[in-house]
Design a protein around this motif. Sequence first.
Motif, PDB file in Angstrom:
ATOM      1  N   MET A   1      -4.041  -3.558   7.984  1.00  0.00           N
ATOM      2  CA  MET A   1      -3.786  -3.715   6.254  1.00  0.00           C
ATOM      3  C   MET A   1      -3.343  -2.338   6.186  1.00  0.00           C
ATOM      4  SD  MET A   1      -6.867  -5.389   4.913  1.00  0.00           S
ATOM      5  CE  MET A   1      -7.732  -6.082   6.123  1.00  0.00           C
ATOM      6  N   GLY A   2      -3.364  -2.784   4.738  1.00  0.00           N
ATOM      7  CA  GLY A   2      -2.835  -1.073   3.738  1.00  0.00           C
ATOM      8  C   GLY A   2      -1.014  -1.278   4.395  1.00  0.00           C
ATOM      9  N   TYR A   3      -0.413  -2.384   4.407  1.00  0.00           N
ATOM     10  CA  TYR A   3       1.239  -1.811   4.532  1.00  0.00           C
ATOM     11  C   TYR A   3       1.621  -3.206   3.994  1.00  0.00           C
ATOM     12  CZ  TYR A   3       1.465   1.543   8.362  1.00  0.00           C
ATOM     13  OH  TYR A   3       1.494   2.359   9.002  1.00  0.00           O
ATOM     14  N   ASN A   4       2.390  -2.839   2.647  1.00  0.00           N
ATOM     15  CA  ASN A   4       3.070  -4.486   2.596  1.00  0.00           C
ATOM     16  C   ASN A   4       4.340  -4.136   2.200  1.00  0.00           C
ATOM     17  OD1 ASN A   4       0.347  -4.087   1.152  1.00  0.00           O
ATOM     18  ND2 ASN A   4       0.574  -2.499   0.122  1.00  0.00           N
ATOM     19  N   TYR A   5       4.839  -4.795   2.410  1.00  0.00           N
ATOM     20  CA  TYR A   5       6.721  -5.203   2.296  1.00  0.00           C
ATOM     21  C   TYR A   5       6.917  -6.287   0.952  1.00  0.00           C
ATOM     22  CZ  TYR A   5       5.853  -3.080   6.890  1.00  0.00           C
ATOM     23  OH  TYR A   5       6.016  -1.757   7.864  1.00  0.00           O
ATOM     24  N   LEU A   6       8.007  -5.766   0.383  1.00  0.00           N
ATOM     25  CA  LEU A   6       8.553  -6.706  -0.572  1.00  0.00           C
ATOM     26  C   LEU A   6       9.757  -7.205   0.187  1.00  0.00           C
ATOM     27  CD1 LEU A   6       8.598  -8.559  -3.379  1.00  0.00           C
ATOM     28  CD2 LEU A   6       8.726  -6.273  -4.261  1.00  0.00           C
ATOM     29  N   LEU A   7      10.044  -8.616   0.707  1.00  0.00           N
ATOM     30  CA  LEU A   7      11.317  -8.845   1.206  1.00  0.00           C
ATOM     31  C   LEU A   7      12.393  -8.827   0.282  1.00  0.00           C
ATOM     32  CD1 LEU A   7      10.432 -10.416   4.604  1.00  0.00           C
ATOM     33  CD2 LEU A   7      10.167  -8.272   3.684  1.00  0.00           C
ATOM     34  N   ALA A   8      13.328  -8.080  -0.372  1.00  0.00           N
ATOM     35  CA  ALA A   8      14.322  -8.827  -1.509  1.00  0.00           C
ATOM     36  C   ALA A   8      15.582  -9.719  -0.710  1.00  0.00           C
ATOM     37  CB  ALA A   8      15.468  -7.866  -1.157  1.00  0.00           C
ATOM     38  N   THR A   9      14.527 -10.855   0.258  1.00  0.00           N
ATOM     39  CA  THR A   9      15.721 -12.423   0.284  1.00  0.00           C
ATOM     40  C   THR A   9      14.874 -13.574  -0.810  1.00  0.00           C
ATOM     41  OG1 THR A   9      15.471 -13.966   2.117  1.00  0.00           O
ATOM     42  CG2 THR A   9      13.487 -12.714   2.167  1.00  0.00           C
ATOM     43  N   MET A  10      15.513 -14.642  -1.111  1.00  0.00           N
ATOM     44  CA  MET A  10      15.299 -15.379  -1.916  1.00  0.00           C
ATOM     45  C   MET A  10      14.654 -16.528  -1.310  1.00  0.00           C
ATOM     46  SD  MET A  10      17.579 -15.069  -5.193  1.00  0.00           S
ATOM     47  CE  MET A  10      19.105 -14.420  -4.667  1.00  0.00           C
ATOM     48  N   ASP A  11      14.596 -16.037   0.216  1.00  0.00           N
ATOM     49  CA  ASP A  11      15.406 -17.470   1.524  1.00  0.00           C
ATOM     50  C   ASP A  11      13.648 -17.267   2.277  1.00  0.00           C
ATOM     51  OD1 ASP A  11      15.301 -19.993   2.655  1.00  0.00           O
ATOM     52  OD2 ASP A  11      17.960 -18.582   3.712  1.00  0.00           O
TER      53      ASP A  11
ATOM     54  N   GLN B   1      10.615  -6.863  14.707  1.00  0.00           N
ATOM     55  CA  GLN B   1      10.304  -5.083  14.985  1.00  0.00           C
ATOM     56  C   GLN B   1       9.243  -4.474  13.932  1.00  0.00           C
ATOM     57  OE1 GLN B   1      13.995  -2.424  15.326  1.00  0.00           O
ATOM     58  NE2 GLN B   1      15.268  -4.365  15.083  1.00  0.00           N
ATOM     59  N   ILE B   2       8.718  -4.979  13.370  1.00  0.00           N
ATOM     60  CA  ILE B   2       7.006  -4.444  12.791  1.00  0.00           C
ATOM     61  C   ILE B   2       6.348  -4.218  13.589  1.00  0.00           C
ATOM     62  CG2 ILE B   2       5.938  -4.632  10.797  1.00  0.00           C
ATOM     63  CD1 ILE B   2       8.237  -5.384   8.542  1.00  0.00           C
ATOM     64  N   PRO B   3       5.595  -5.597  13.850  1.00  0.00           N
ATOM     65  CA  PRO B   3       5.007  -4.867  14.872  1.00  0.00           C
ATOM     66  C   PRO B   3       4.900  -4.135  16.200  1.00  0.00           C
ATOM     67  CG  PRO B   3       5.815  -7.466  14.433  1.00  0.00           C
ATOM     68  CD  PRO B   3       6.091  -6.585  13.867  1.00  0.00           C
ATOM     69  N   GLU B   4       5.940  -4.560  16.150  1.00  0.00           N
ATOM     70  CA  GLU B   4       6.211  -3.607  18.012  1.00  0.00           C
ATOM     71  C   GLU B   4       6.007  -2.267  17.118  1.00  0.00           C
ATOM     72  OE1 GLU B   4      10.505  -3.927  18.839  1.00  0.00           O
ATOM     73  OE2 GLU B   4       9.446  -6.463  19.327  1.00  0.00           O
ATOM     74  N   VAL B   5       6.276  -1.725  16.221  1.00  0.00           N
ATOM     75  CA  VAL B   5       5.746  -0.148  15.865  1.00  0.00           C
ATOM     76  C   VAL B   5       4.463   0.010  15.179  1.00  0.00           C
ATOM     77  CG1 VAL B   5       7.915   0.750  15.773  1.00  0.00           C
ATOM     78  CG2 VAL B   5       6.603  -0.336  13.650  1.00  0.00           C
ATOM     79  N   GLY B   6       3.637  -0.790  15.139  1.00  0.00           N
ATOM     80  CA  GLY B   6       2.523  -0.849  14.742  1.00  0.00           C
ATOM     81  C   GLY B   6       1.977  -1.032  13.073  1.00  0.00           C
ATOM     82  N   MET B   7       2.988  -1.216  12.735  1.00  0.00           N
ATOM     83  CA  MET B   7       2.582  -0.935  11.409  1.00  0.00           C
ATOM     84  C   MET B   7       3.030  -2.578  10.446  1.00  0.00           C
ATOM     85  SD  MET B   7       6.370   0.837  10.652  1.00  0.00           S
ATOM     86  CE  MET B   7       6.304   1.510   8.664  1.00  0.00           C
ATOM     87  N   ASN B   8       1.938  -3.453  11.133  1.00  0.00           N
ATOM     88  CA  ASN B   8       1.724  -4.430  10.581  1.00  0.00           C
ATOM     89  C   ASN B   8       0.424  -4.948  10.133  1.00  0.00           C
ATOM     90  OD1 ASN B   8       0.643  -4.562  12.675  1.00  0.00           O
ATOM     91  ND2 ASN B   8       1.364  -7.169  13.942  1.00  0.00           N
TER      92      ASN B   8
END
Length: 912
Positions: A250-260, A241-248
């Motif tokens: 430059m300037g957006y940083n995501y840290l995923l709490a997954t180990m996978d 859904q991230i690309p769908e709201v245009g939040m993909n």
Amino acid sequence: MSLWWLLVVLVVWILVVALVVAPLAGPAALSYQAPIPIGALFDTHKDVVTRTGFMYAISTHNGQARRSGQGMIFHTELDDLDTDDSFKFASTMCQQMAGGIFAFYGRTSMASHQIAQAFSREFNMPFIAMSHAGSASKPDHPYTVSILPHVADAIADLIRHYGWSRLDYIYDSYEGLYQVQYIHTLLNNLSYSVDITYSWLDDVNHVHDELRRLDKQNTRSEKNFIIDLSTQNAYRVVLSQIPEVGMNRMGYNYLLATMDMATLDLQRFRHGGVNITGFQLINYSDPYVQEFVRAWSTVEPTVWPGAGNNKIELAAALSVDALEAFRRALDNMVKRQHNVFLSTFRRGVVYNRNLTQGIPCYTRPAIPWMHGPVMMLAFKEITFDGLTGHVNFDGRGYRKNYKLDIVTVSLDKGPHKTGEWHSERGLLQEMTVRRQRPVNNTRPRSVQVISSILTKPFLMVKKGPGPSGKPLTGNNRYEGYCKDLTDELQGYLRMDYVLKPVNDGEFGKELPNGTWTGVVGDLRRGEADMAVAPLTITADRERVIDFAKPFMNIAISMMIKRPEKQKPGVFAFMEPFSIPLWSCIVIAYVTVSVVVYLVSKFSPYEWSNRSYRYDRVVKYDFNLGNSFWFSMEALMLQGSDHCPRSVAGRVIGGAWWFFVLIVITSYTANLAAFLTVERMLHPIETADDLATQTEITYGLVDGGSTRKFFETSQVPTYQRMWNYMKTAQPPVFVKTVEEGVQRVRDSKGKYAFLIESSMNNYYNNRKPCDTARVGGDLNLEGFGIAMPHGSDLKEIITYATLKMKEDGTLHRLETKWWYEKGECGSNTGHRESNKRSLSLSNVAGVFYILITGLVLAIVLGLVEIYLNKRYSAKAQEQIMARTRTQTTIAETPPAEQINGLLEPYKILRHPR
Ligand code: GLU
């Protein structure tokens, strides 16, 4: 006869078989025909893949065991349920235990966590957990081992590494909430300030709105998100859904709490410019993992949901490792005692302590599972490399020594590994690795970041503008011993450097998650190339960083507020002897005087003849007054006008004189010290003094080596001090050395500070000169220049340090910062002033006594004169009256008349 022989041969044969063959068969060959039951509790929605992994592990294991005819066979009592339904959870646990199981494996939710813990504690039933419901801060659960490693510490380290000052934390479960709270607290404790917005997702299928809202709300350019979801599927949904709201972009940083990260499709994020980072626990380059995945990819996914793929989801891999851990724990138990489970099975059914079939919940009191405690010990001993890396549990049942790859996808790059995080060693980003590359010592180095700590006189911020009147910049903003030392080092290392005082103001202590704070933390995280600071070399630190040879030797010492100087009082001459001693001398004086009186009264040898005009008078010297006077004369070392004549009297006299001789010489020897010296009465002289009293509180710097020293010391006194300090209220720990010294100064002598000698000496030489170092040294230590493990700087810095020691540079620097800048003069150190001439005030008391004696003498003299006059007038009158009335003149005057006049002489009529 032949029958006997046959019997003997048979017995010998049996013995040989028993002795030789049985050990060869050994416990390893031991197998149980009865399958070992293990309970499994999975969440209907979240654990589809977990269940697959677990069933697959059991089935492949059992297949192998059956084929080889060796090893244990497992069987699972498996239940899918809503883990949020605590009643269902409790009754299922009860049911499974009643049927007889060796341990549980499974997931708990926030609601069922406490129930699972209560059951496993009450019935000593091991629980292998694949979730962290309850808390992210590793609480102590005695019957739980956590197969799922913690990721929260790694997230906190990355936040700090990226230097994020604000972020949105998006989560979909209580586990996520606990995790963000833990991270927040951890960062706070490290004095890292970050503004976190918590955002709970009700429905992961509709995150658009929430994402848009968060985006709008944040007007800053820094757009950081941490996404913490409970299933891998949820990650997929949210990422889509991230690309769908245009939040993909430059300037957006995501840290995923997954180990996978490997099971997420991140390729599509390579083009928008967004930065997505996460962790990867399973290492696909490991041959064991590759082999497993080869088999896993061939499994039919319609039968085994989630399998049939060349990537294995973490939940499935954890299940495989959980079963392997369980198998190894049981194996260890069997190896230790090969018949350990012999009485557990009867006709394939589990019996507990031969009392109950299974482990029923209803027994009162509860009958705990007989193998639980030993199994927990066995779990803590296992160590193997599984699908999820190194499997090894610490004393509290949490994974230790595991490693996470940091995987990033950014513009046209990745997903690729950008670094590593190790549970014991913290973050190891690629750039850090690069920084530690070998550098040729003879080549000028690039700019070195030098971590230090603002503590006097090692590093201080210079006051005021520079000589040219302009504000100071760069390294010129600082001064102190460490600044000078770094300048000296520059000559050896030919480097440019940037001095960086540590952010959290700490020296460096290890946190429970294995990361380090302070200067040590700077080196560990690769944020500095070396540390030039008063950093104590300790074994603990040597484990994680390198130290050059010490540049300063120090010791742990005690600082107290300097007591007020005690001026000798007017009666200081009394002080050489204590009050009880003075009292004894007075008692001795009175006793001797009385005994002298008695002896001379009763001893005939004390009597002497004197002739008077009319009669012979026999006299003795020692009436009561004279006896007291005799003893007083001796006591004051004066010659005596009365001397005992009898042997007994002389013995007493001799003993008294000897007594007086010793008393007076002792008194004289002590007197000078008490009259002349302005003494400082230190209430505390040794660490024992501190430990055994409660009036004066004492403490030390938190986050430093002194704290660690007391924490780990085996010396009873220091242990006692530590026990006091760690629980003292209000807390006795201080954040900085300066704060500790200030507390000593403000606490009116009621706070002692355990501080390293170099700093102790420095502050004692600074105004208002009201602190003092007391007692001996508690522990000898050294300050060393430190650098990250494996740094090539170590050798040259060690060389430079030794060289500077030998050529006197270090001595010069020490003199400059400690003694030349001293503000208290030489008298204020350890020593007390003792060269003083006596003033009137020192001996005023003696004058008072003299004056009192004189006044008393004058008064008594006047009284005597007056009395004498009165008595002689009366006597004269009497004699005249008698002379006038008597007609005959007596040959001798009446004896009683002479008696009256010649008192205290005893008059005897001379025998004719
Ligand atoms: N020098 C100490 C250290 O390196 C700090 C001061 C102390 O603990 O007393 O940690």
